[in-house]
Write a protein that holds these residues in place. Structure first.
Motif: not given
Length: 344
Positions: A77-89
């Motif tokens: 329902k919710v996804v938290f990530w730092v962003g594409p600069n870190l977790e490009a995968f």
């Protein structure tokens, strides 16, 4: 004789059923890396446990999504990530699998301190093609094509001089190890709380109370770390890769340089020799390795110098997940620095 409260046999299954309904009411929340998982866990205490994608000693820079991760994203329902600069995968899987979820890039949290990549001096240029690496590595980088991202958010050098190319996918040129400043953790926690309250208003009061407790603990942690590193903050040191800028910036610590900007790119002999010379020239007192990488390069760098070696763990590779991990991580970095730098 005191009265004994008895529960009718038929009531027991009803209570167990109610407990299972409580657990089912918790929204499915997925987090990318351990430090983010820890902050979300602290805010969700008493409601549910978020899922973690990059677990164990894995690194977001080299991670490959597992089938179980894909299922979690589909159900989230919710996804938290730092962003594409870190977790490009995660960028493409989130587009394909997380379409039904609220996907929050914490690198966009209001109030974050964002620091640009460091280049020049004792720091290796962020061009993904170390000029001193082996010819085979250079060939591999060329084959990857222009504008290649090493998974660490480091674009090739020409991209830094082309604002359009640099931002066309919304990727900014900043250091992505944002969580290593507790004030950034506060800013991210605020967005996490707002998102969870919107996604699960039935548990809003719990989220908000937990967030207040977390904010107070982060304030105390900030003061504690400042006191821990104060006696050694003027002693220069070298790190395996340039991941600690936010920690250094927050606490006025003096870093002399890094062996490599990307932990996946093994520096060549000339680069290692250059750092070896600079360790002596700059009077660096410590050179820090990381637990998931071989310490061999660090040993080569300090050989014949008065510098000592230590270990720092910026992504919590060796730590147990949970709400306390963030605090253990920051304290561990501070205490490792103090221990190594105090003994020289």
């Amino acid at each position: 004789m005191p009265a004994v409260l008895s529960i009718p046999a038929l009531a027991v299954p009803a209570l167990l059923f109610a407990g299972s309904m409580w657990a089912a009411d918790a929204p499915v929340v997925v987090t990318s890396i351990k430090p983010i998982h820890s902050l979300v866990s602290a805010i969700m205490q008493g409601v549910g446990e978020p899922e973690l994608i990059v677990d164990g000693a894995a690194s977001p820079h080299t991670y490959s999504l597992k089938p179980s991760n894909a299922r979690a994203l589909q159900e989230a329902k919710v996804v938290f990530w730092v962003g594409p600069n870190l977790e490009a995968f995660l960028e493409k899987p989130l587009e394909a699998l997380g379409s039904n979820a609220s996907v929050v890039e914490l690198e966009n949290a209001p109030g974050l301190t964002k620091l640009p990549f460091r280049e020049g001096g004792a720091f290796e240029a962020h061009d993904d093609g170390d000029h001193e690496t082996a010819a085979a590595d250079d060939h591999a980088h060329e084959a990857a094509g222009a504008g290649h991202d090493d998974g660490h958010g480091h674009e090739e050098s020409h991209a830094h001089h082309d604002d359009h190319e640099e931002h066309e996918h919304g990727h900014g040129a900043f250091d992505t190890h944002l969580w290593l400043d507790p004030m950034n953790a506060k800013a991210m926690a605020a967005v996490i709380t707002t998102t969870l309250v919107a996604a699960d208003p039935a548990n809003a009061l719990t989220y908000q109370a937990n967030a207040k407790t977390l904010d107070d603990k982060l304030t105390a942690l900030d003061k504690e770390i400042a006191a821990t590193v104060a006696p050694v903050k003027d002693k220069p040191f070298v790190v395996f890769h340039d991941a600690y800028q936010y920690f250094e910036h927050r606490y006025g610590i003096r870093v002399a340089g890094s062996i490599t900007v990307s932990p996946e790119t093994i520096p060549g002999a000339e680069r290692v020799s250059e750092i070896h010379r600079k360790v002596g020239e700059l009077g660096a007192t410590c050179v820090f390795a990381e637990p998931q990488f071989e310490p061999r390069l660090v040993n080569v760098v300090i050989e014949g110098t008065s510098a000592r070696s230590g270990v720092l763990d910026p992504e919590a590779a060796t730590l147990k997940t949970g709400p306390d991990l963030y605090f253990t991580l920051l304290r561990g970095i501070a205490e490792s620095m103090k221990a190594c730098l105090s003994s020289t």
